[in-house]
Design an enzyme around this catalytic site. Structure first.
Site, PDB file in Angstrom:
ATOM      1  N   LYS A   1     101.292 -25.012 -33.845  1.00 25.40           N
ATOM      2  CA  LYS A   1     100.597 -23.859 -33.260  1.00 25.40           C
ATOM      3  C   LYS A   1     101.333 -22.562 -33.604  1.00 25.40           C
ATOM      4  O   LYS A   1     100.701 -21.534 -33.877  1.00 25.40           O
ATOM      5  CB  LYS A   1     100.492 -24.009 -31.739  1.00 25.40           C
ATOM      6  CG  LYS A   1      99.534 -25.104 -31.290  1.00 25.40           C
ATOM      7  CD  LYS A   1      99.595 -25.279 -29.771  1.00 25.40           C
ATOM      8  CE  LYS A   1      98.715 -26.411 -29.283  1.00 25.40           C
ATOM      9  NZ  LYS A   1      98.817 -26.604 -27.824  1.00 25.40           N
TER      10      LYS A   1
ATOM     11  N   ALA B   1     102.980 -23.316 -27.207  1.00 22.44           N
ATOM     12  CA  ALA B   1     103.456 -24.419 -26.363  1.00 22.44           C
ATOM     13  C   ALA B   1     102.445 -25.546 -26.389  1.00 22.44           C
ATOM     14  O   ALA B   1     101.268 -25.340 -26.702  1.00 22.44           O
ATOM     15  CB  ALA B   1     103.671 -23.937 -24.929  1.00 22.44           C
ATOM     16  N   ASP B   2     102.927 -26.723 -26.052  1.00 23.22           N
ATOM     17  CA  ASP B   2     102.029 -27.870 -25.905  1.00 23.22           C
ATOM     18  C   ASP B   2     102.530 -28.741 -24.762  1.00 23.22           C
ATOM     19  O   ASP B   2     103.740 -28.941 -24.606  1.00 23.22           O
ATOM     20  CB  ASP B   2     101.964 -28.700 -27.187  1.00 23.22           C
ATOM     21  CG  ASP B   2     100.853 -29.726 -27.092  1.00 23.22           C
ATOM     22  OD1 ASP B   2      99.680 -29.335 -27.207  1.00 23.22           O
ATOM     23  OD2 ASP B   2     101.150 -30.914 -26.846  1.00 23.22           O
ATOM     24  N   THR B   3     101.592 -29.214 -23.966  1.00 19.29           N
ATOM     25  CA  THR B   3     101.914 -30.051 -22.809  1.00 19.29           C
ATOM     26  C   THR B   3     101.154 -31.361 -22.905  1.00 19.29           C
ATOM     27  O   THR B   3      99.967 -31.373 -23.237  1.00 19.29           O
ATOM     28  CB  THR B   3     101.518 -29.337 -21.499  1.00 19.29           C
ATOM     29  OG1 THR B   3     102.235 -28.110 -21.414  1.00 19.29           O
ATOM     30  CG2 THR B   3     101.839 -30.197 -20.276  1.00 19.29           C
TER      31      THR B   3
ATOM     32  N   SER C   1     106.642 -28.667 -24.645  1.00 18.55           N
ATOM     33  CA  SER C   1     107.492 -28.069 -25.673  1.00 18.55           C
ATOM     34  C   SER C   1     107.037 -26.642 -25.922  1.00 18.55           C
ATOM     35  O   SER C   1     105.837 -26.359 -25.956  1.00 18.55           O
ATOM     36  CB  SER C   1     107.403 -28.869 -26.978  1.00 18.55           C
ATOM     37  OG  SER C   1     107.945 -30.164 -26.791  1.00 18.55           O
TER      38      SER C   1
END
EC number: 3.6.1.9
Length: 198
Positions: free
Chosen positions: A56, A77-79, A114
């Site tokens: 991203k 960010a990624d969850t 992250s």
């Protein structure tokens, strides 16, 4: 660089991430970064969120460069949610949301977020892992929560900052990480790119 004269790019459509950055006092401009979010074969949750946060950031940076925007830190960010090695993304439908919530009922799971910051050729990454314990959920609890419409745009089919807060017995880790942007790690990364907090 103080917060008042700084602005970053945000490669995320998440309203929770926008609210959390506003809570920190960070000014941001949203940039669209579209990527394939499929899990790769054999990929664990940390590797998955770190790969997506980097992807991203790279996609957002490419957009900023194409548009001729000035060089500023770009945050992505990624969850995801994981239990017993199974990654739980956003539910496909009500039945999928119910399956996820039943899996978490009376048990713990982990929320992995992250965060990546990119500026020019530099990219820094941090990951937060939080253990979340749910109370036992009845079929009625699950049906009522799904009926609220809240689960559908959230990894693991729930939002800890919303109505699902009543399901959470305790957490070990970052509350804001479960929301989608761990503020301790995020502030640390942004400080490395010249912002100061609080």
């Amino acid at each position: 660089m103080t917060l008042s004269d700084s602005r970053i790019y945000l490669a995320s459509a998440s309203p929770r991430r926008r609210e959390l950055l506003e809570q920190l006092g960070v000014n941001f401009e949203r940039i669209h970064a579209d990527i394939d979010e499929s899990v790769l074969p054999g990929e664990d949750a940390v590797a998955y969120t770190e790969r997506l946060a980097r992807a991203k950031a790279d996609a957002g940076w490419a957009v900023a460069e194409r548009c001729g925007l000035p060089s500023r830190p770009l945050l992505s960010a990624d969850t995801t949610v994981v239990q017993d090695g199974e990654i739980f993304g956003k539910p496909a439908d009500a039945a999928d949301a119910a399956r996820m919530l039943r899996a978490f009922s009376g048990r713990s799971h982990q929320v992995v977020t992250s965060v990546a910051i990119r500026q020019d050729g530099r990219l820094e990454l941090a990951t937060s892992v939080t253990e979340v314990w749910f109370r036992e959920l009845s079929d009625d609890d699950i049906a009522r929560y799904i009926g609220s419409g809240e689960p559908f745009d959230k990894a693991g089919a729930y939002g800890i900052q919303g109505r699902a807060a009543v399901f959470v017995r305790r957490i070990d880790g970052s509350f804001t990480g479960v929301m989608g942007l761990p503020l301790f790690e995020t502030a640390g990364l942004l400080t490395a790119f010249g912002l100061t907090f609080p």
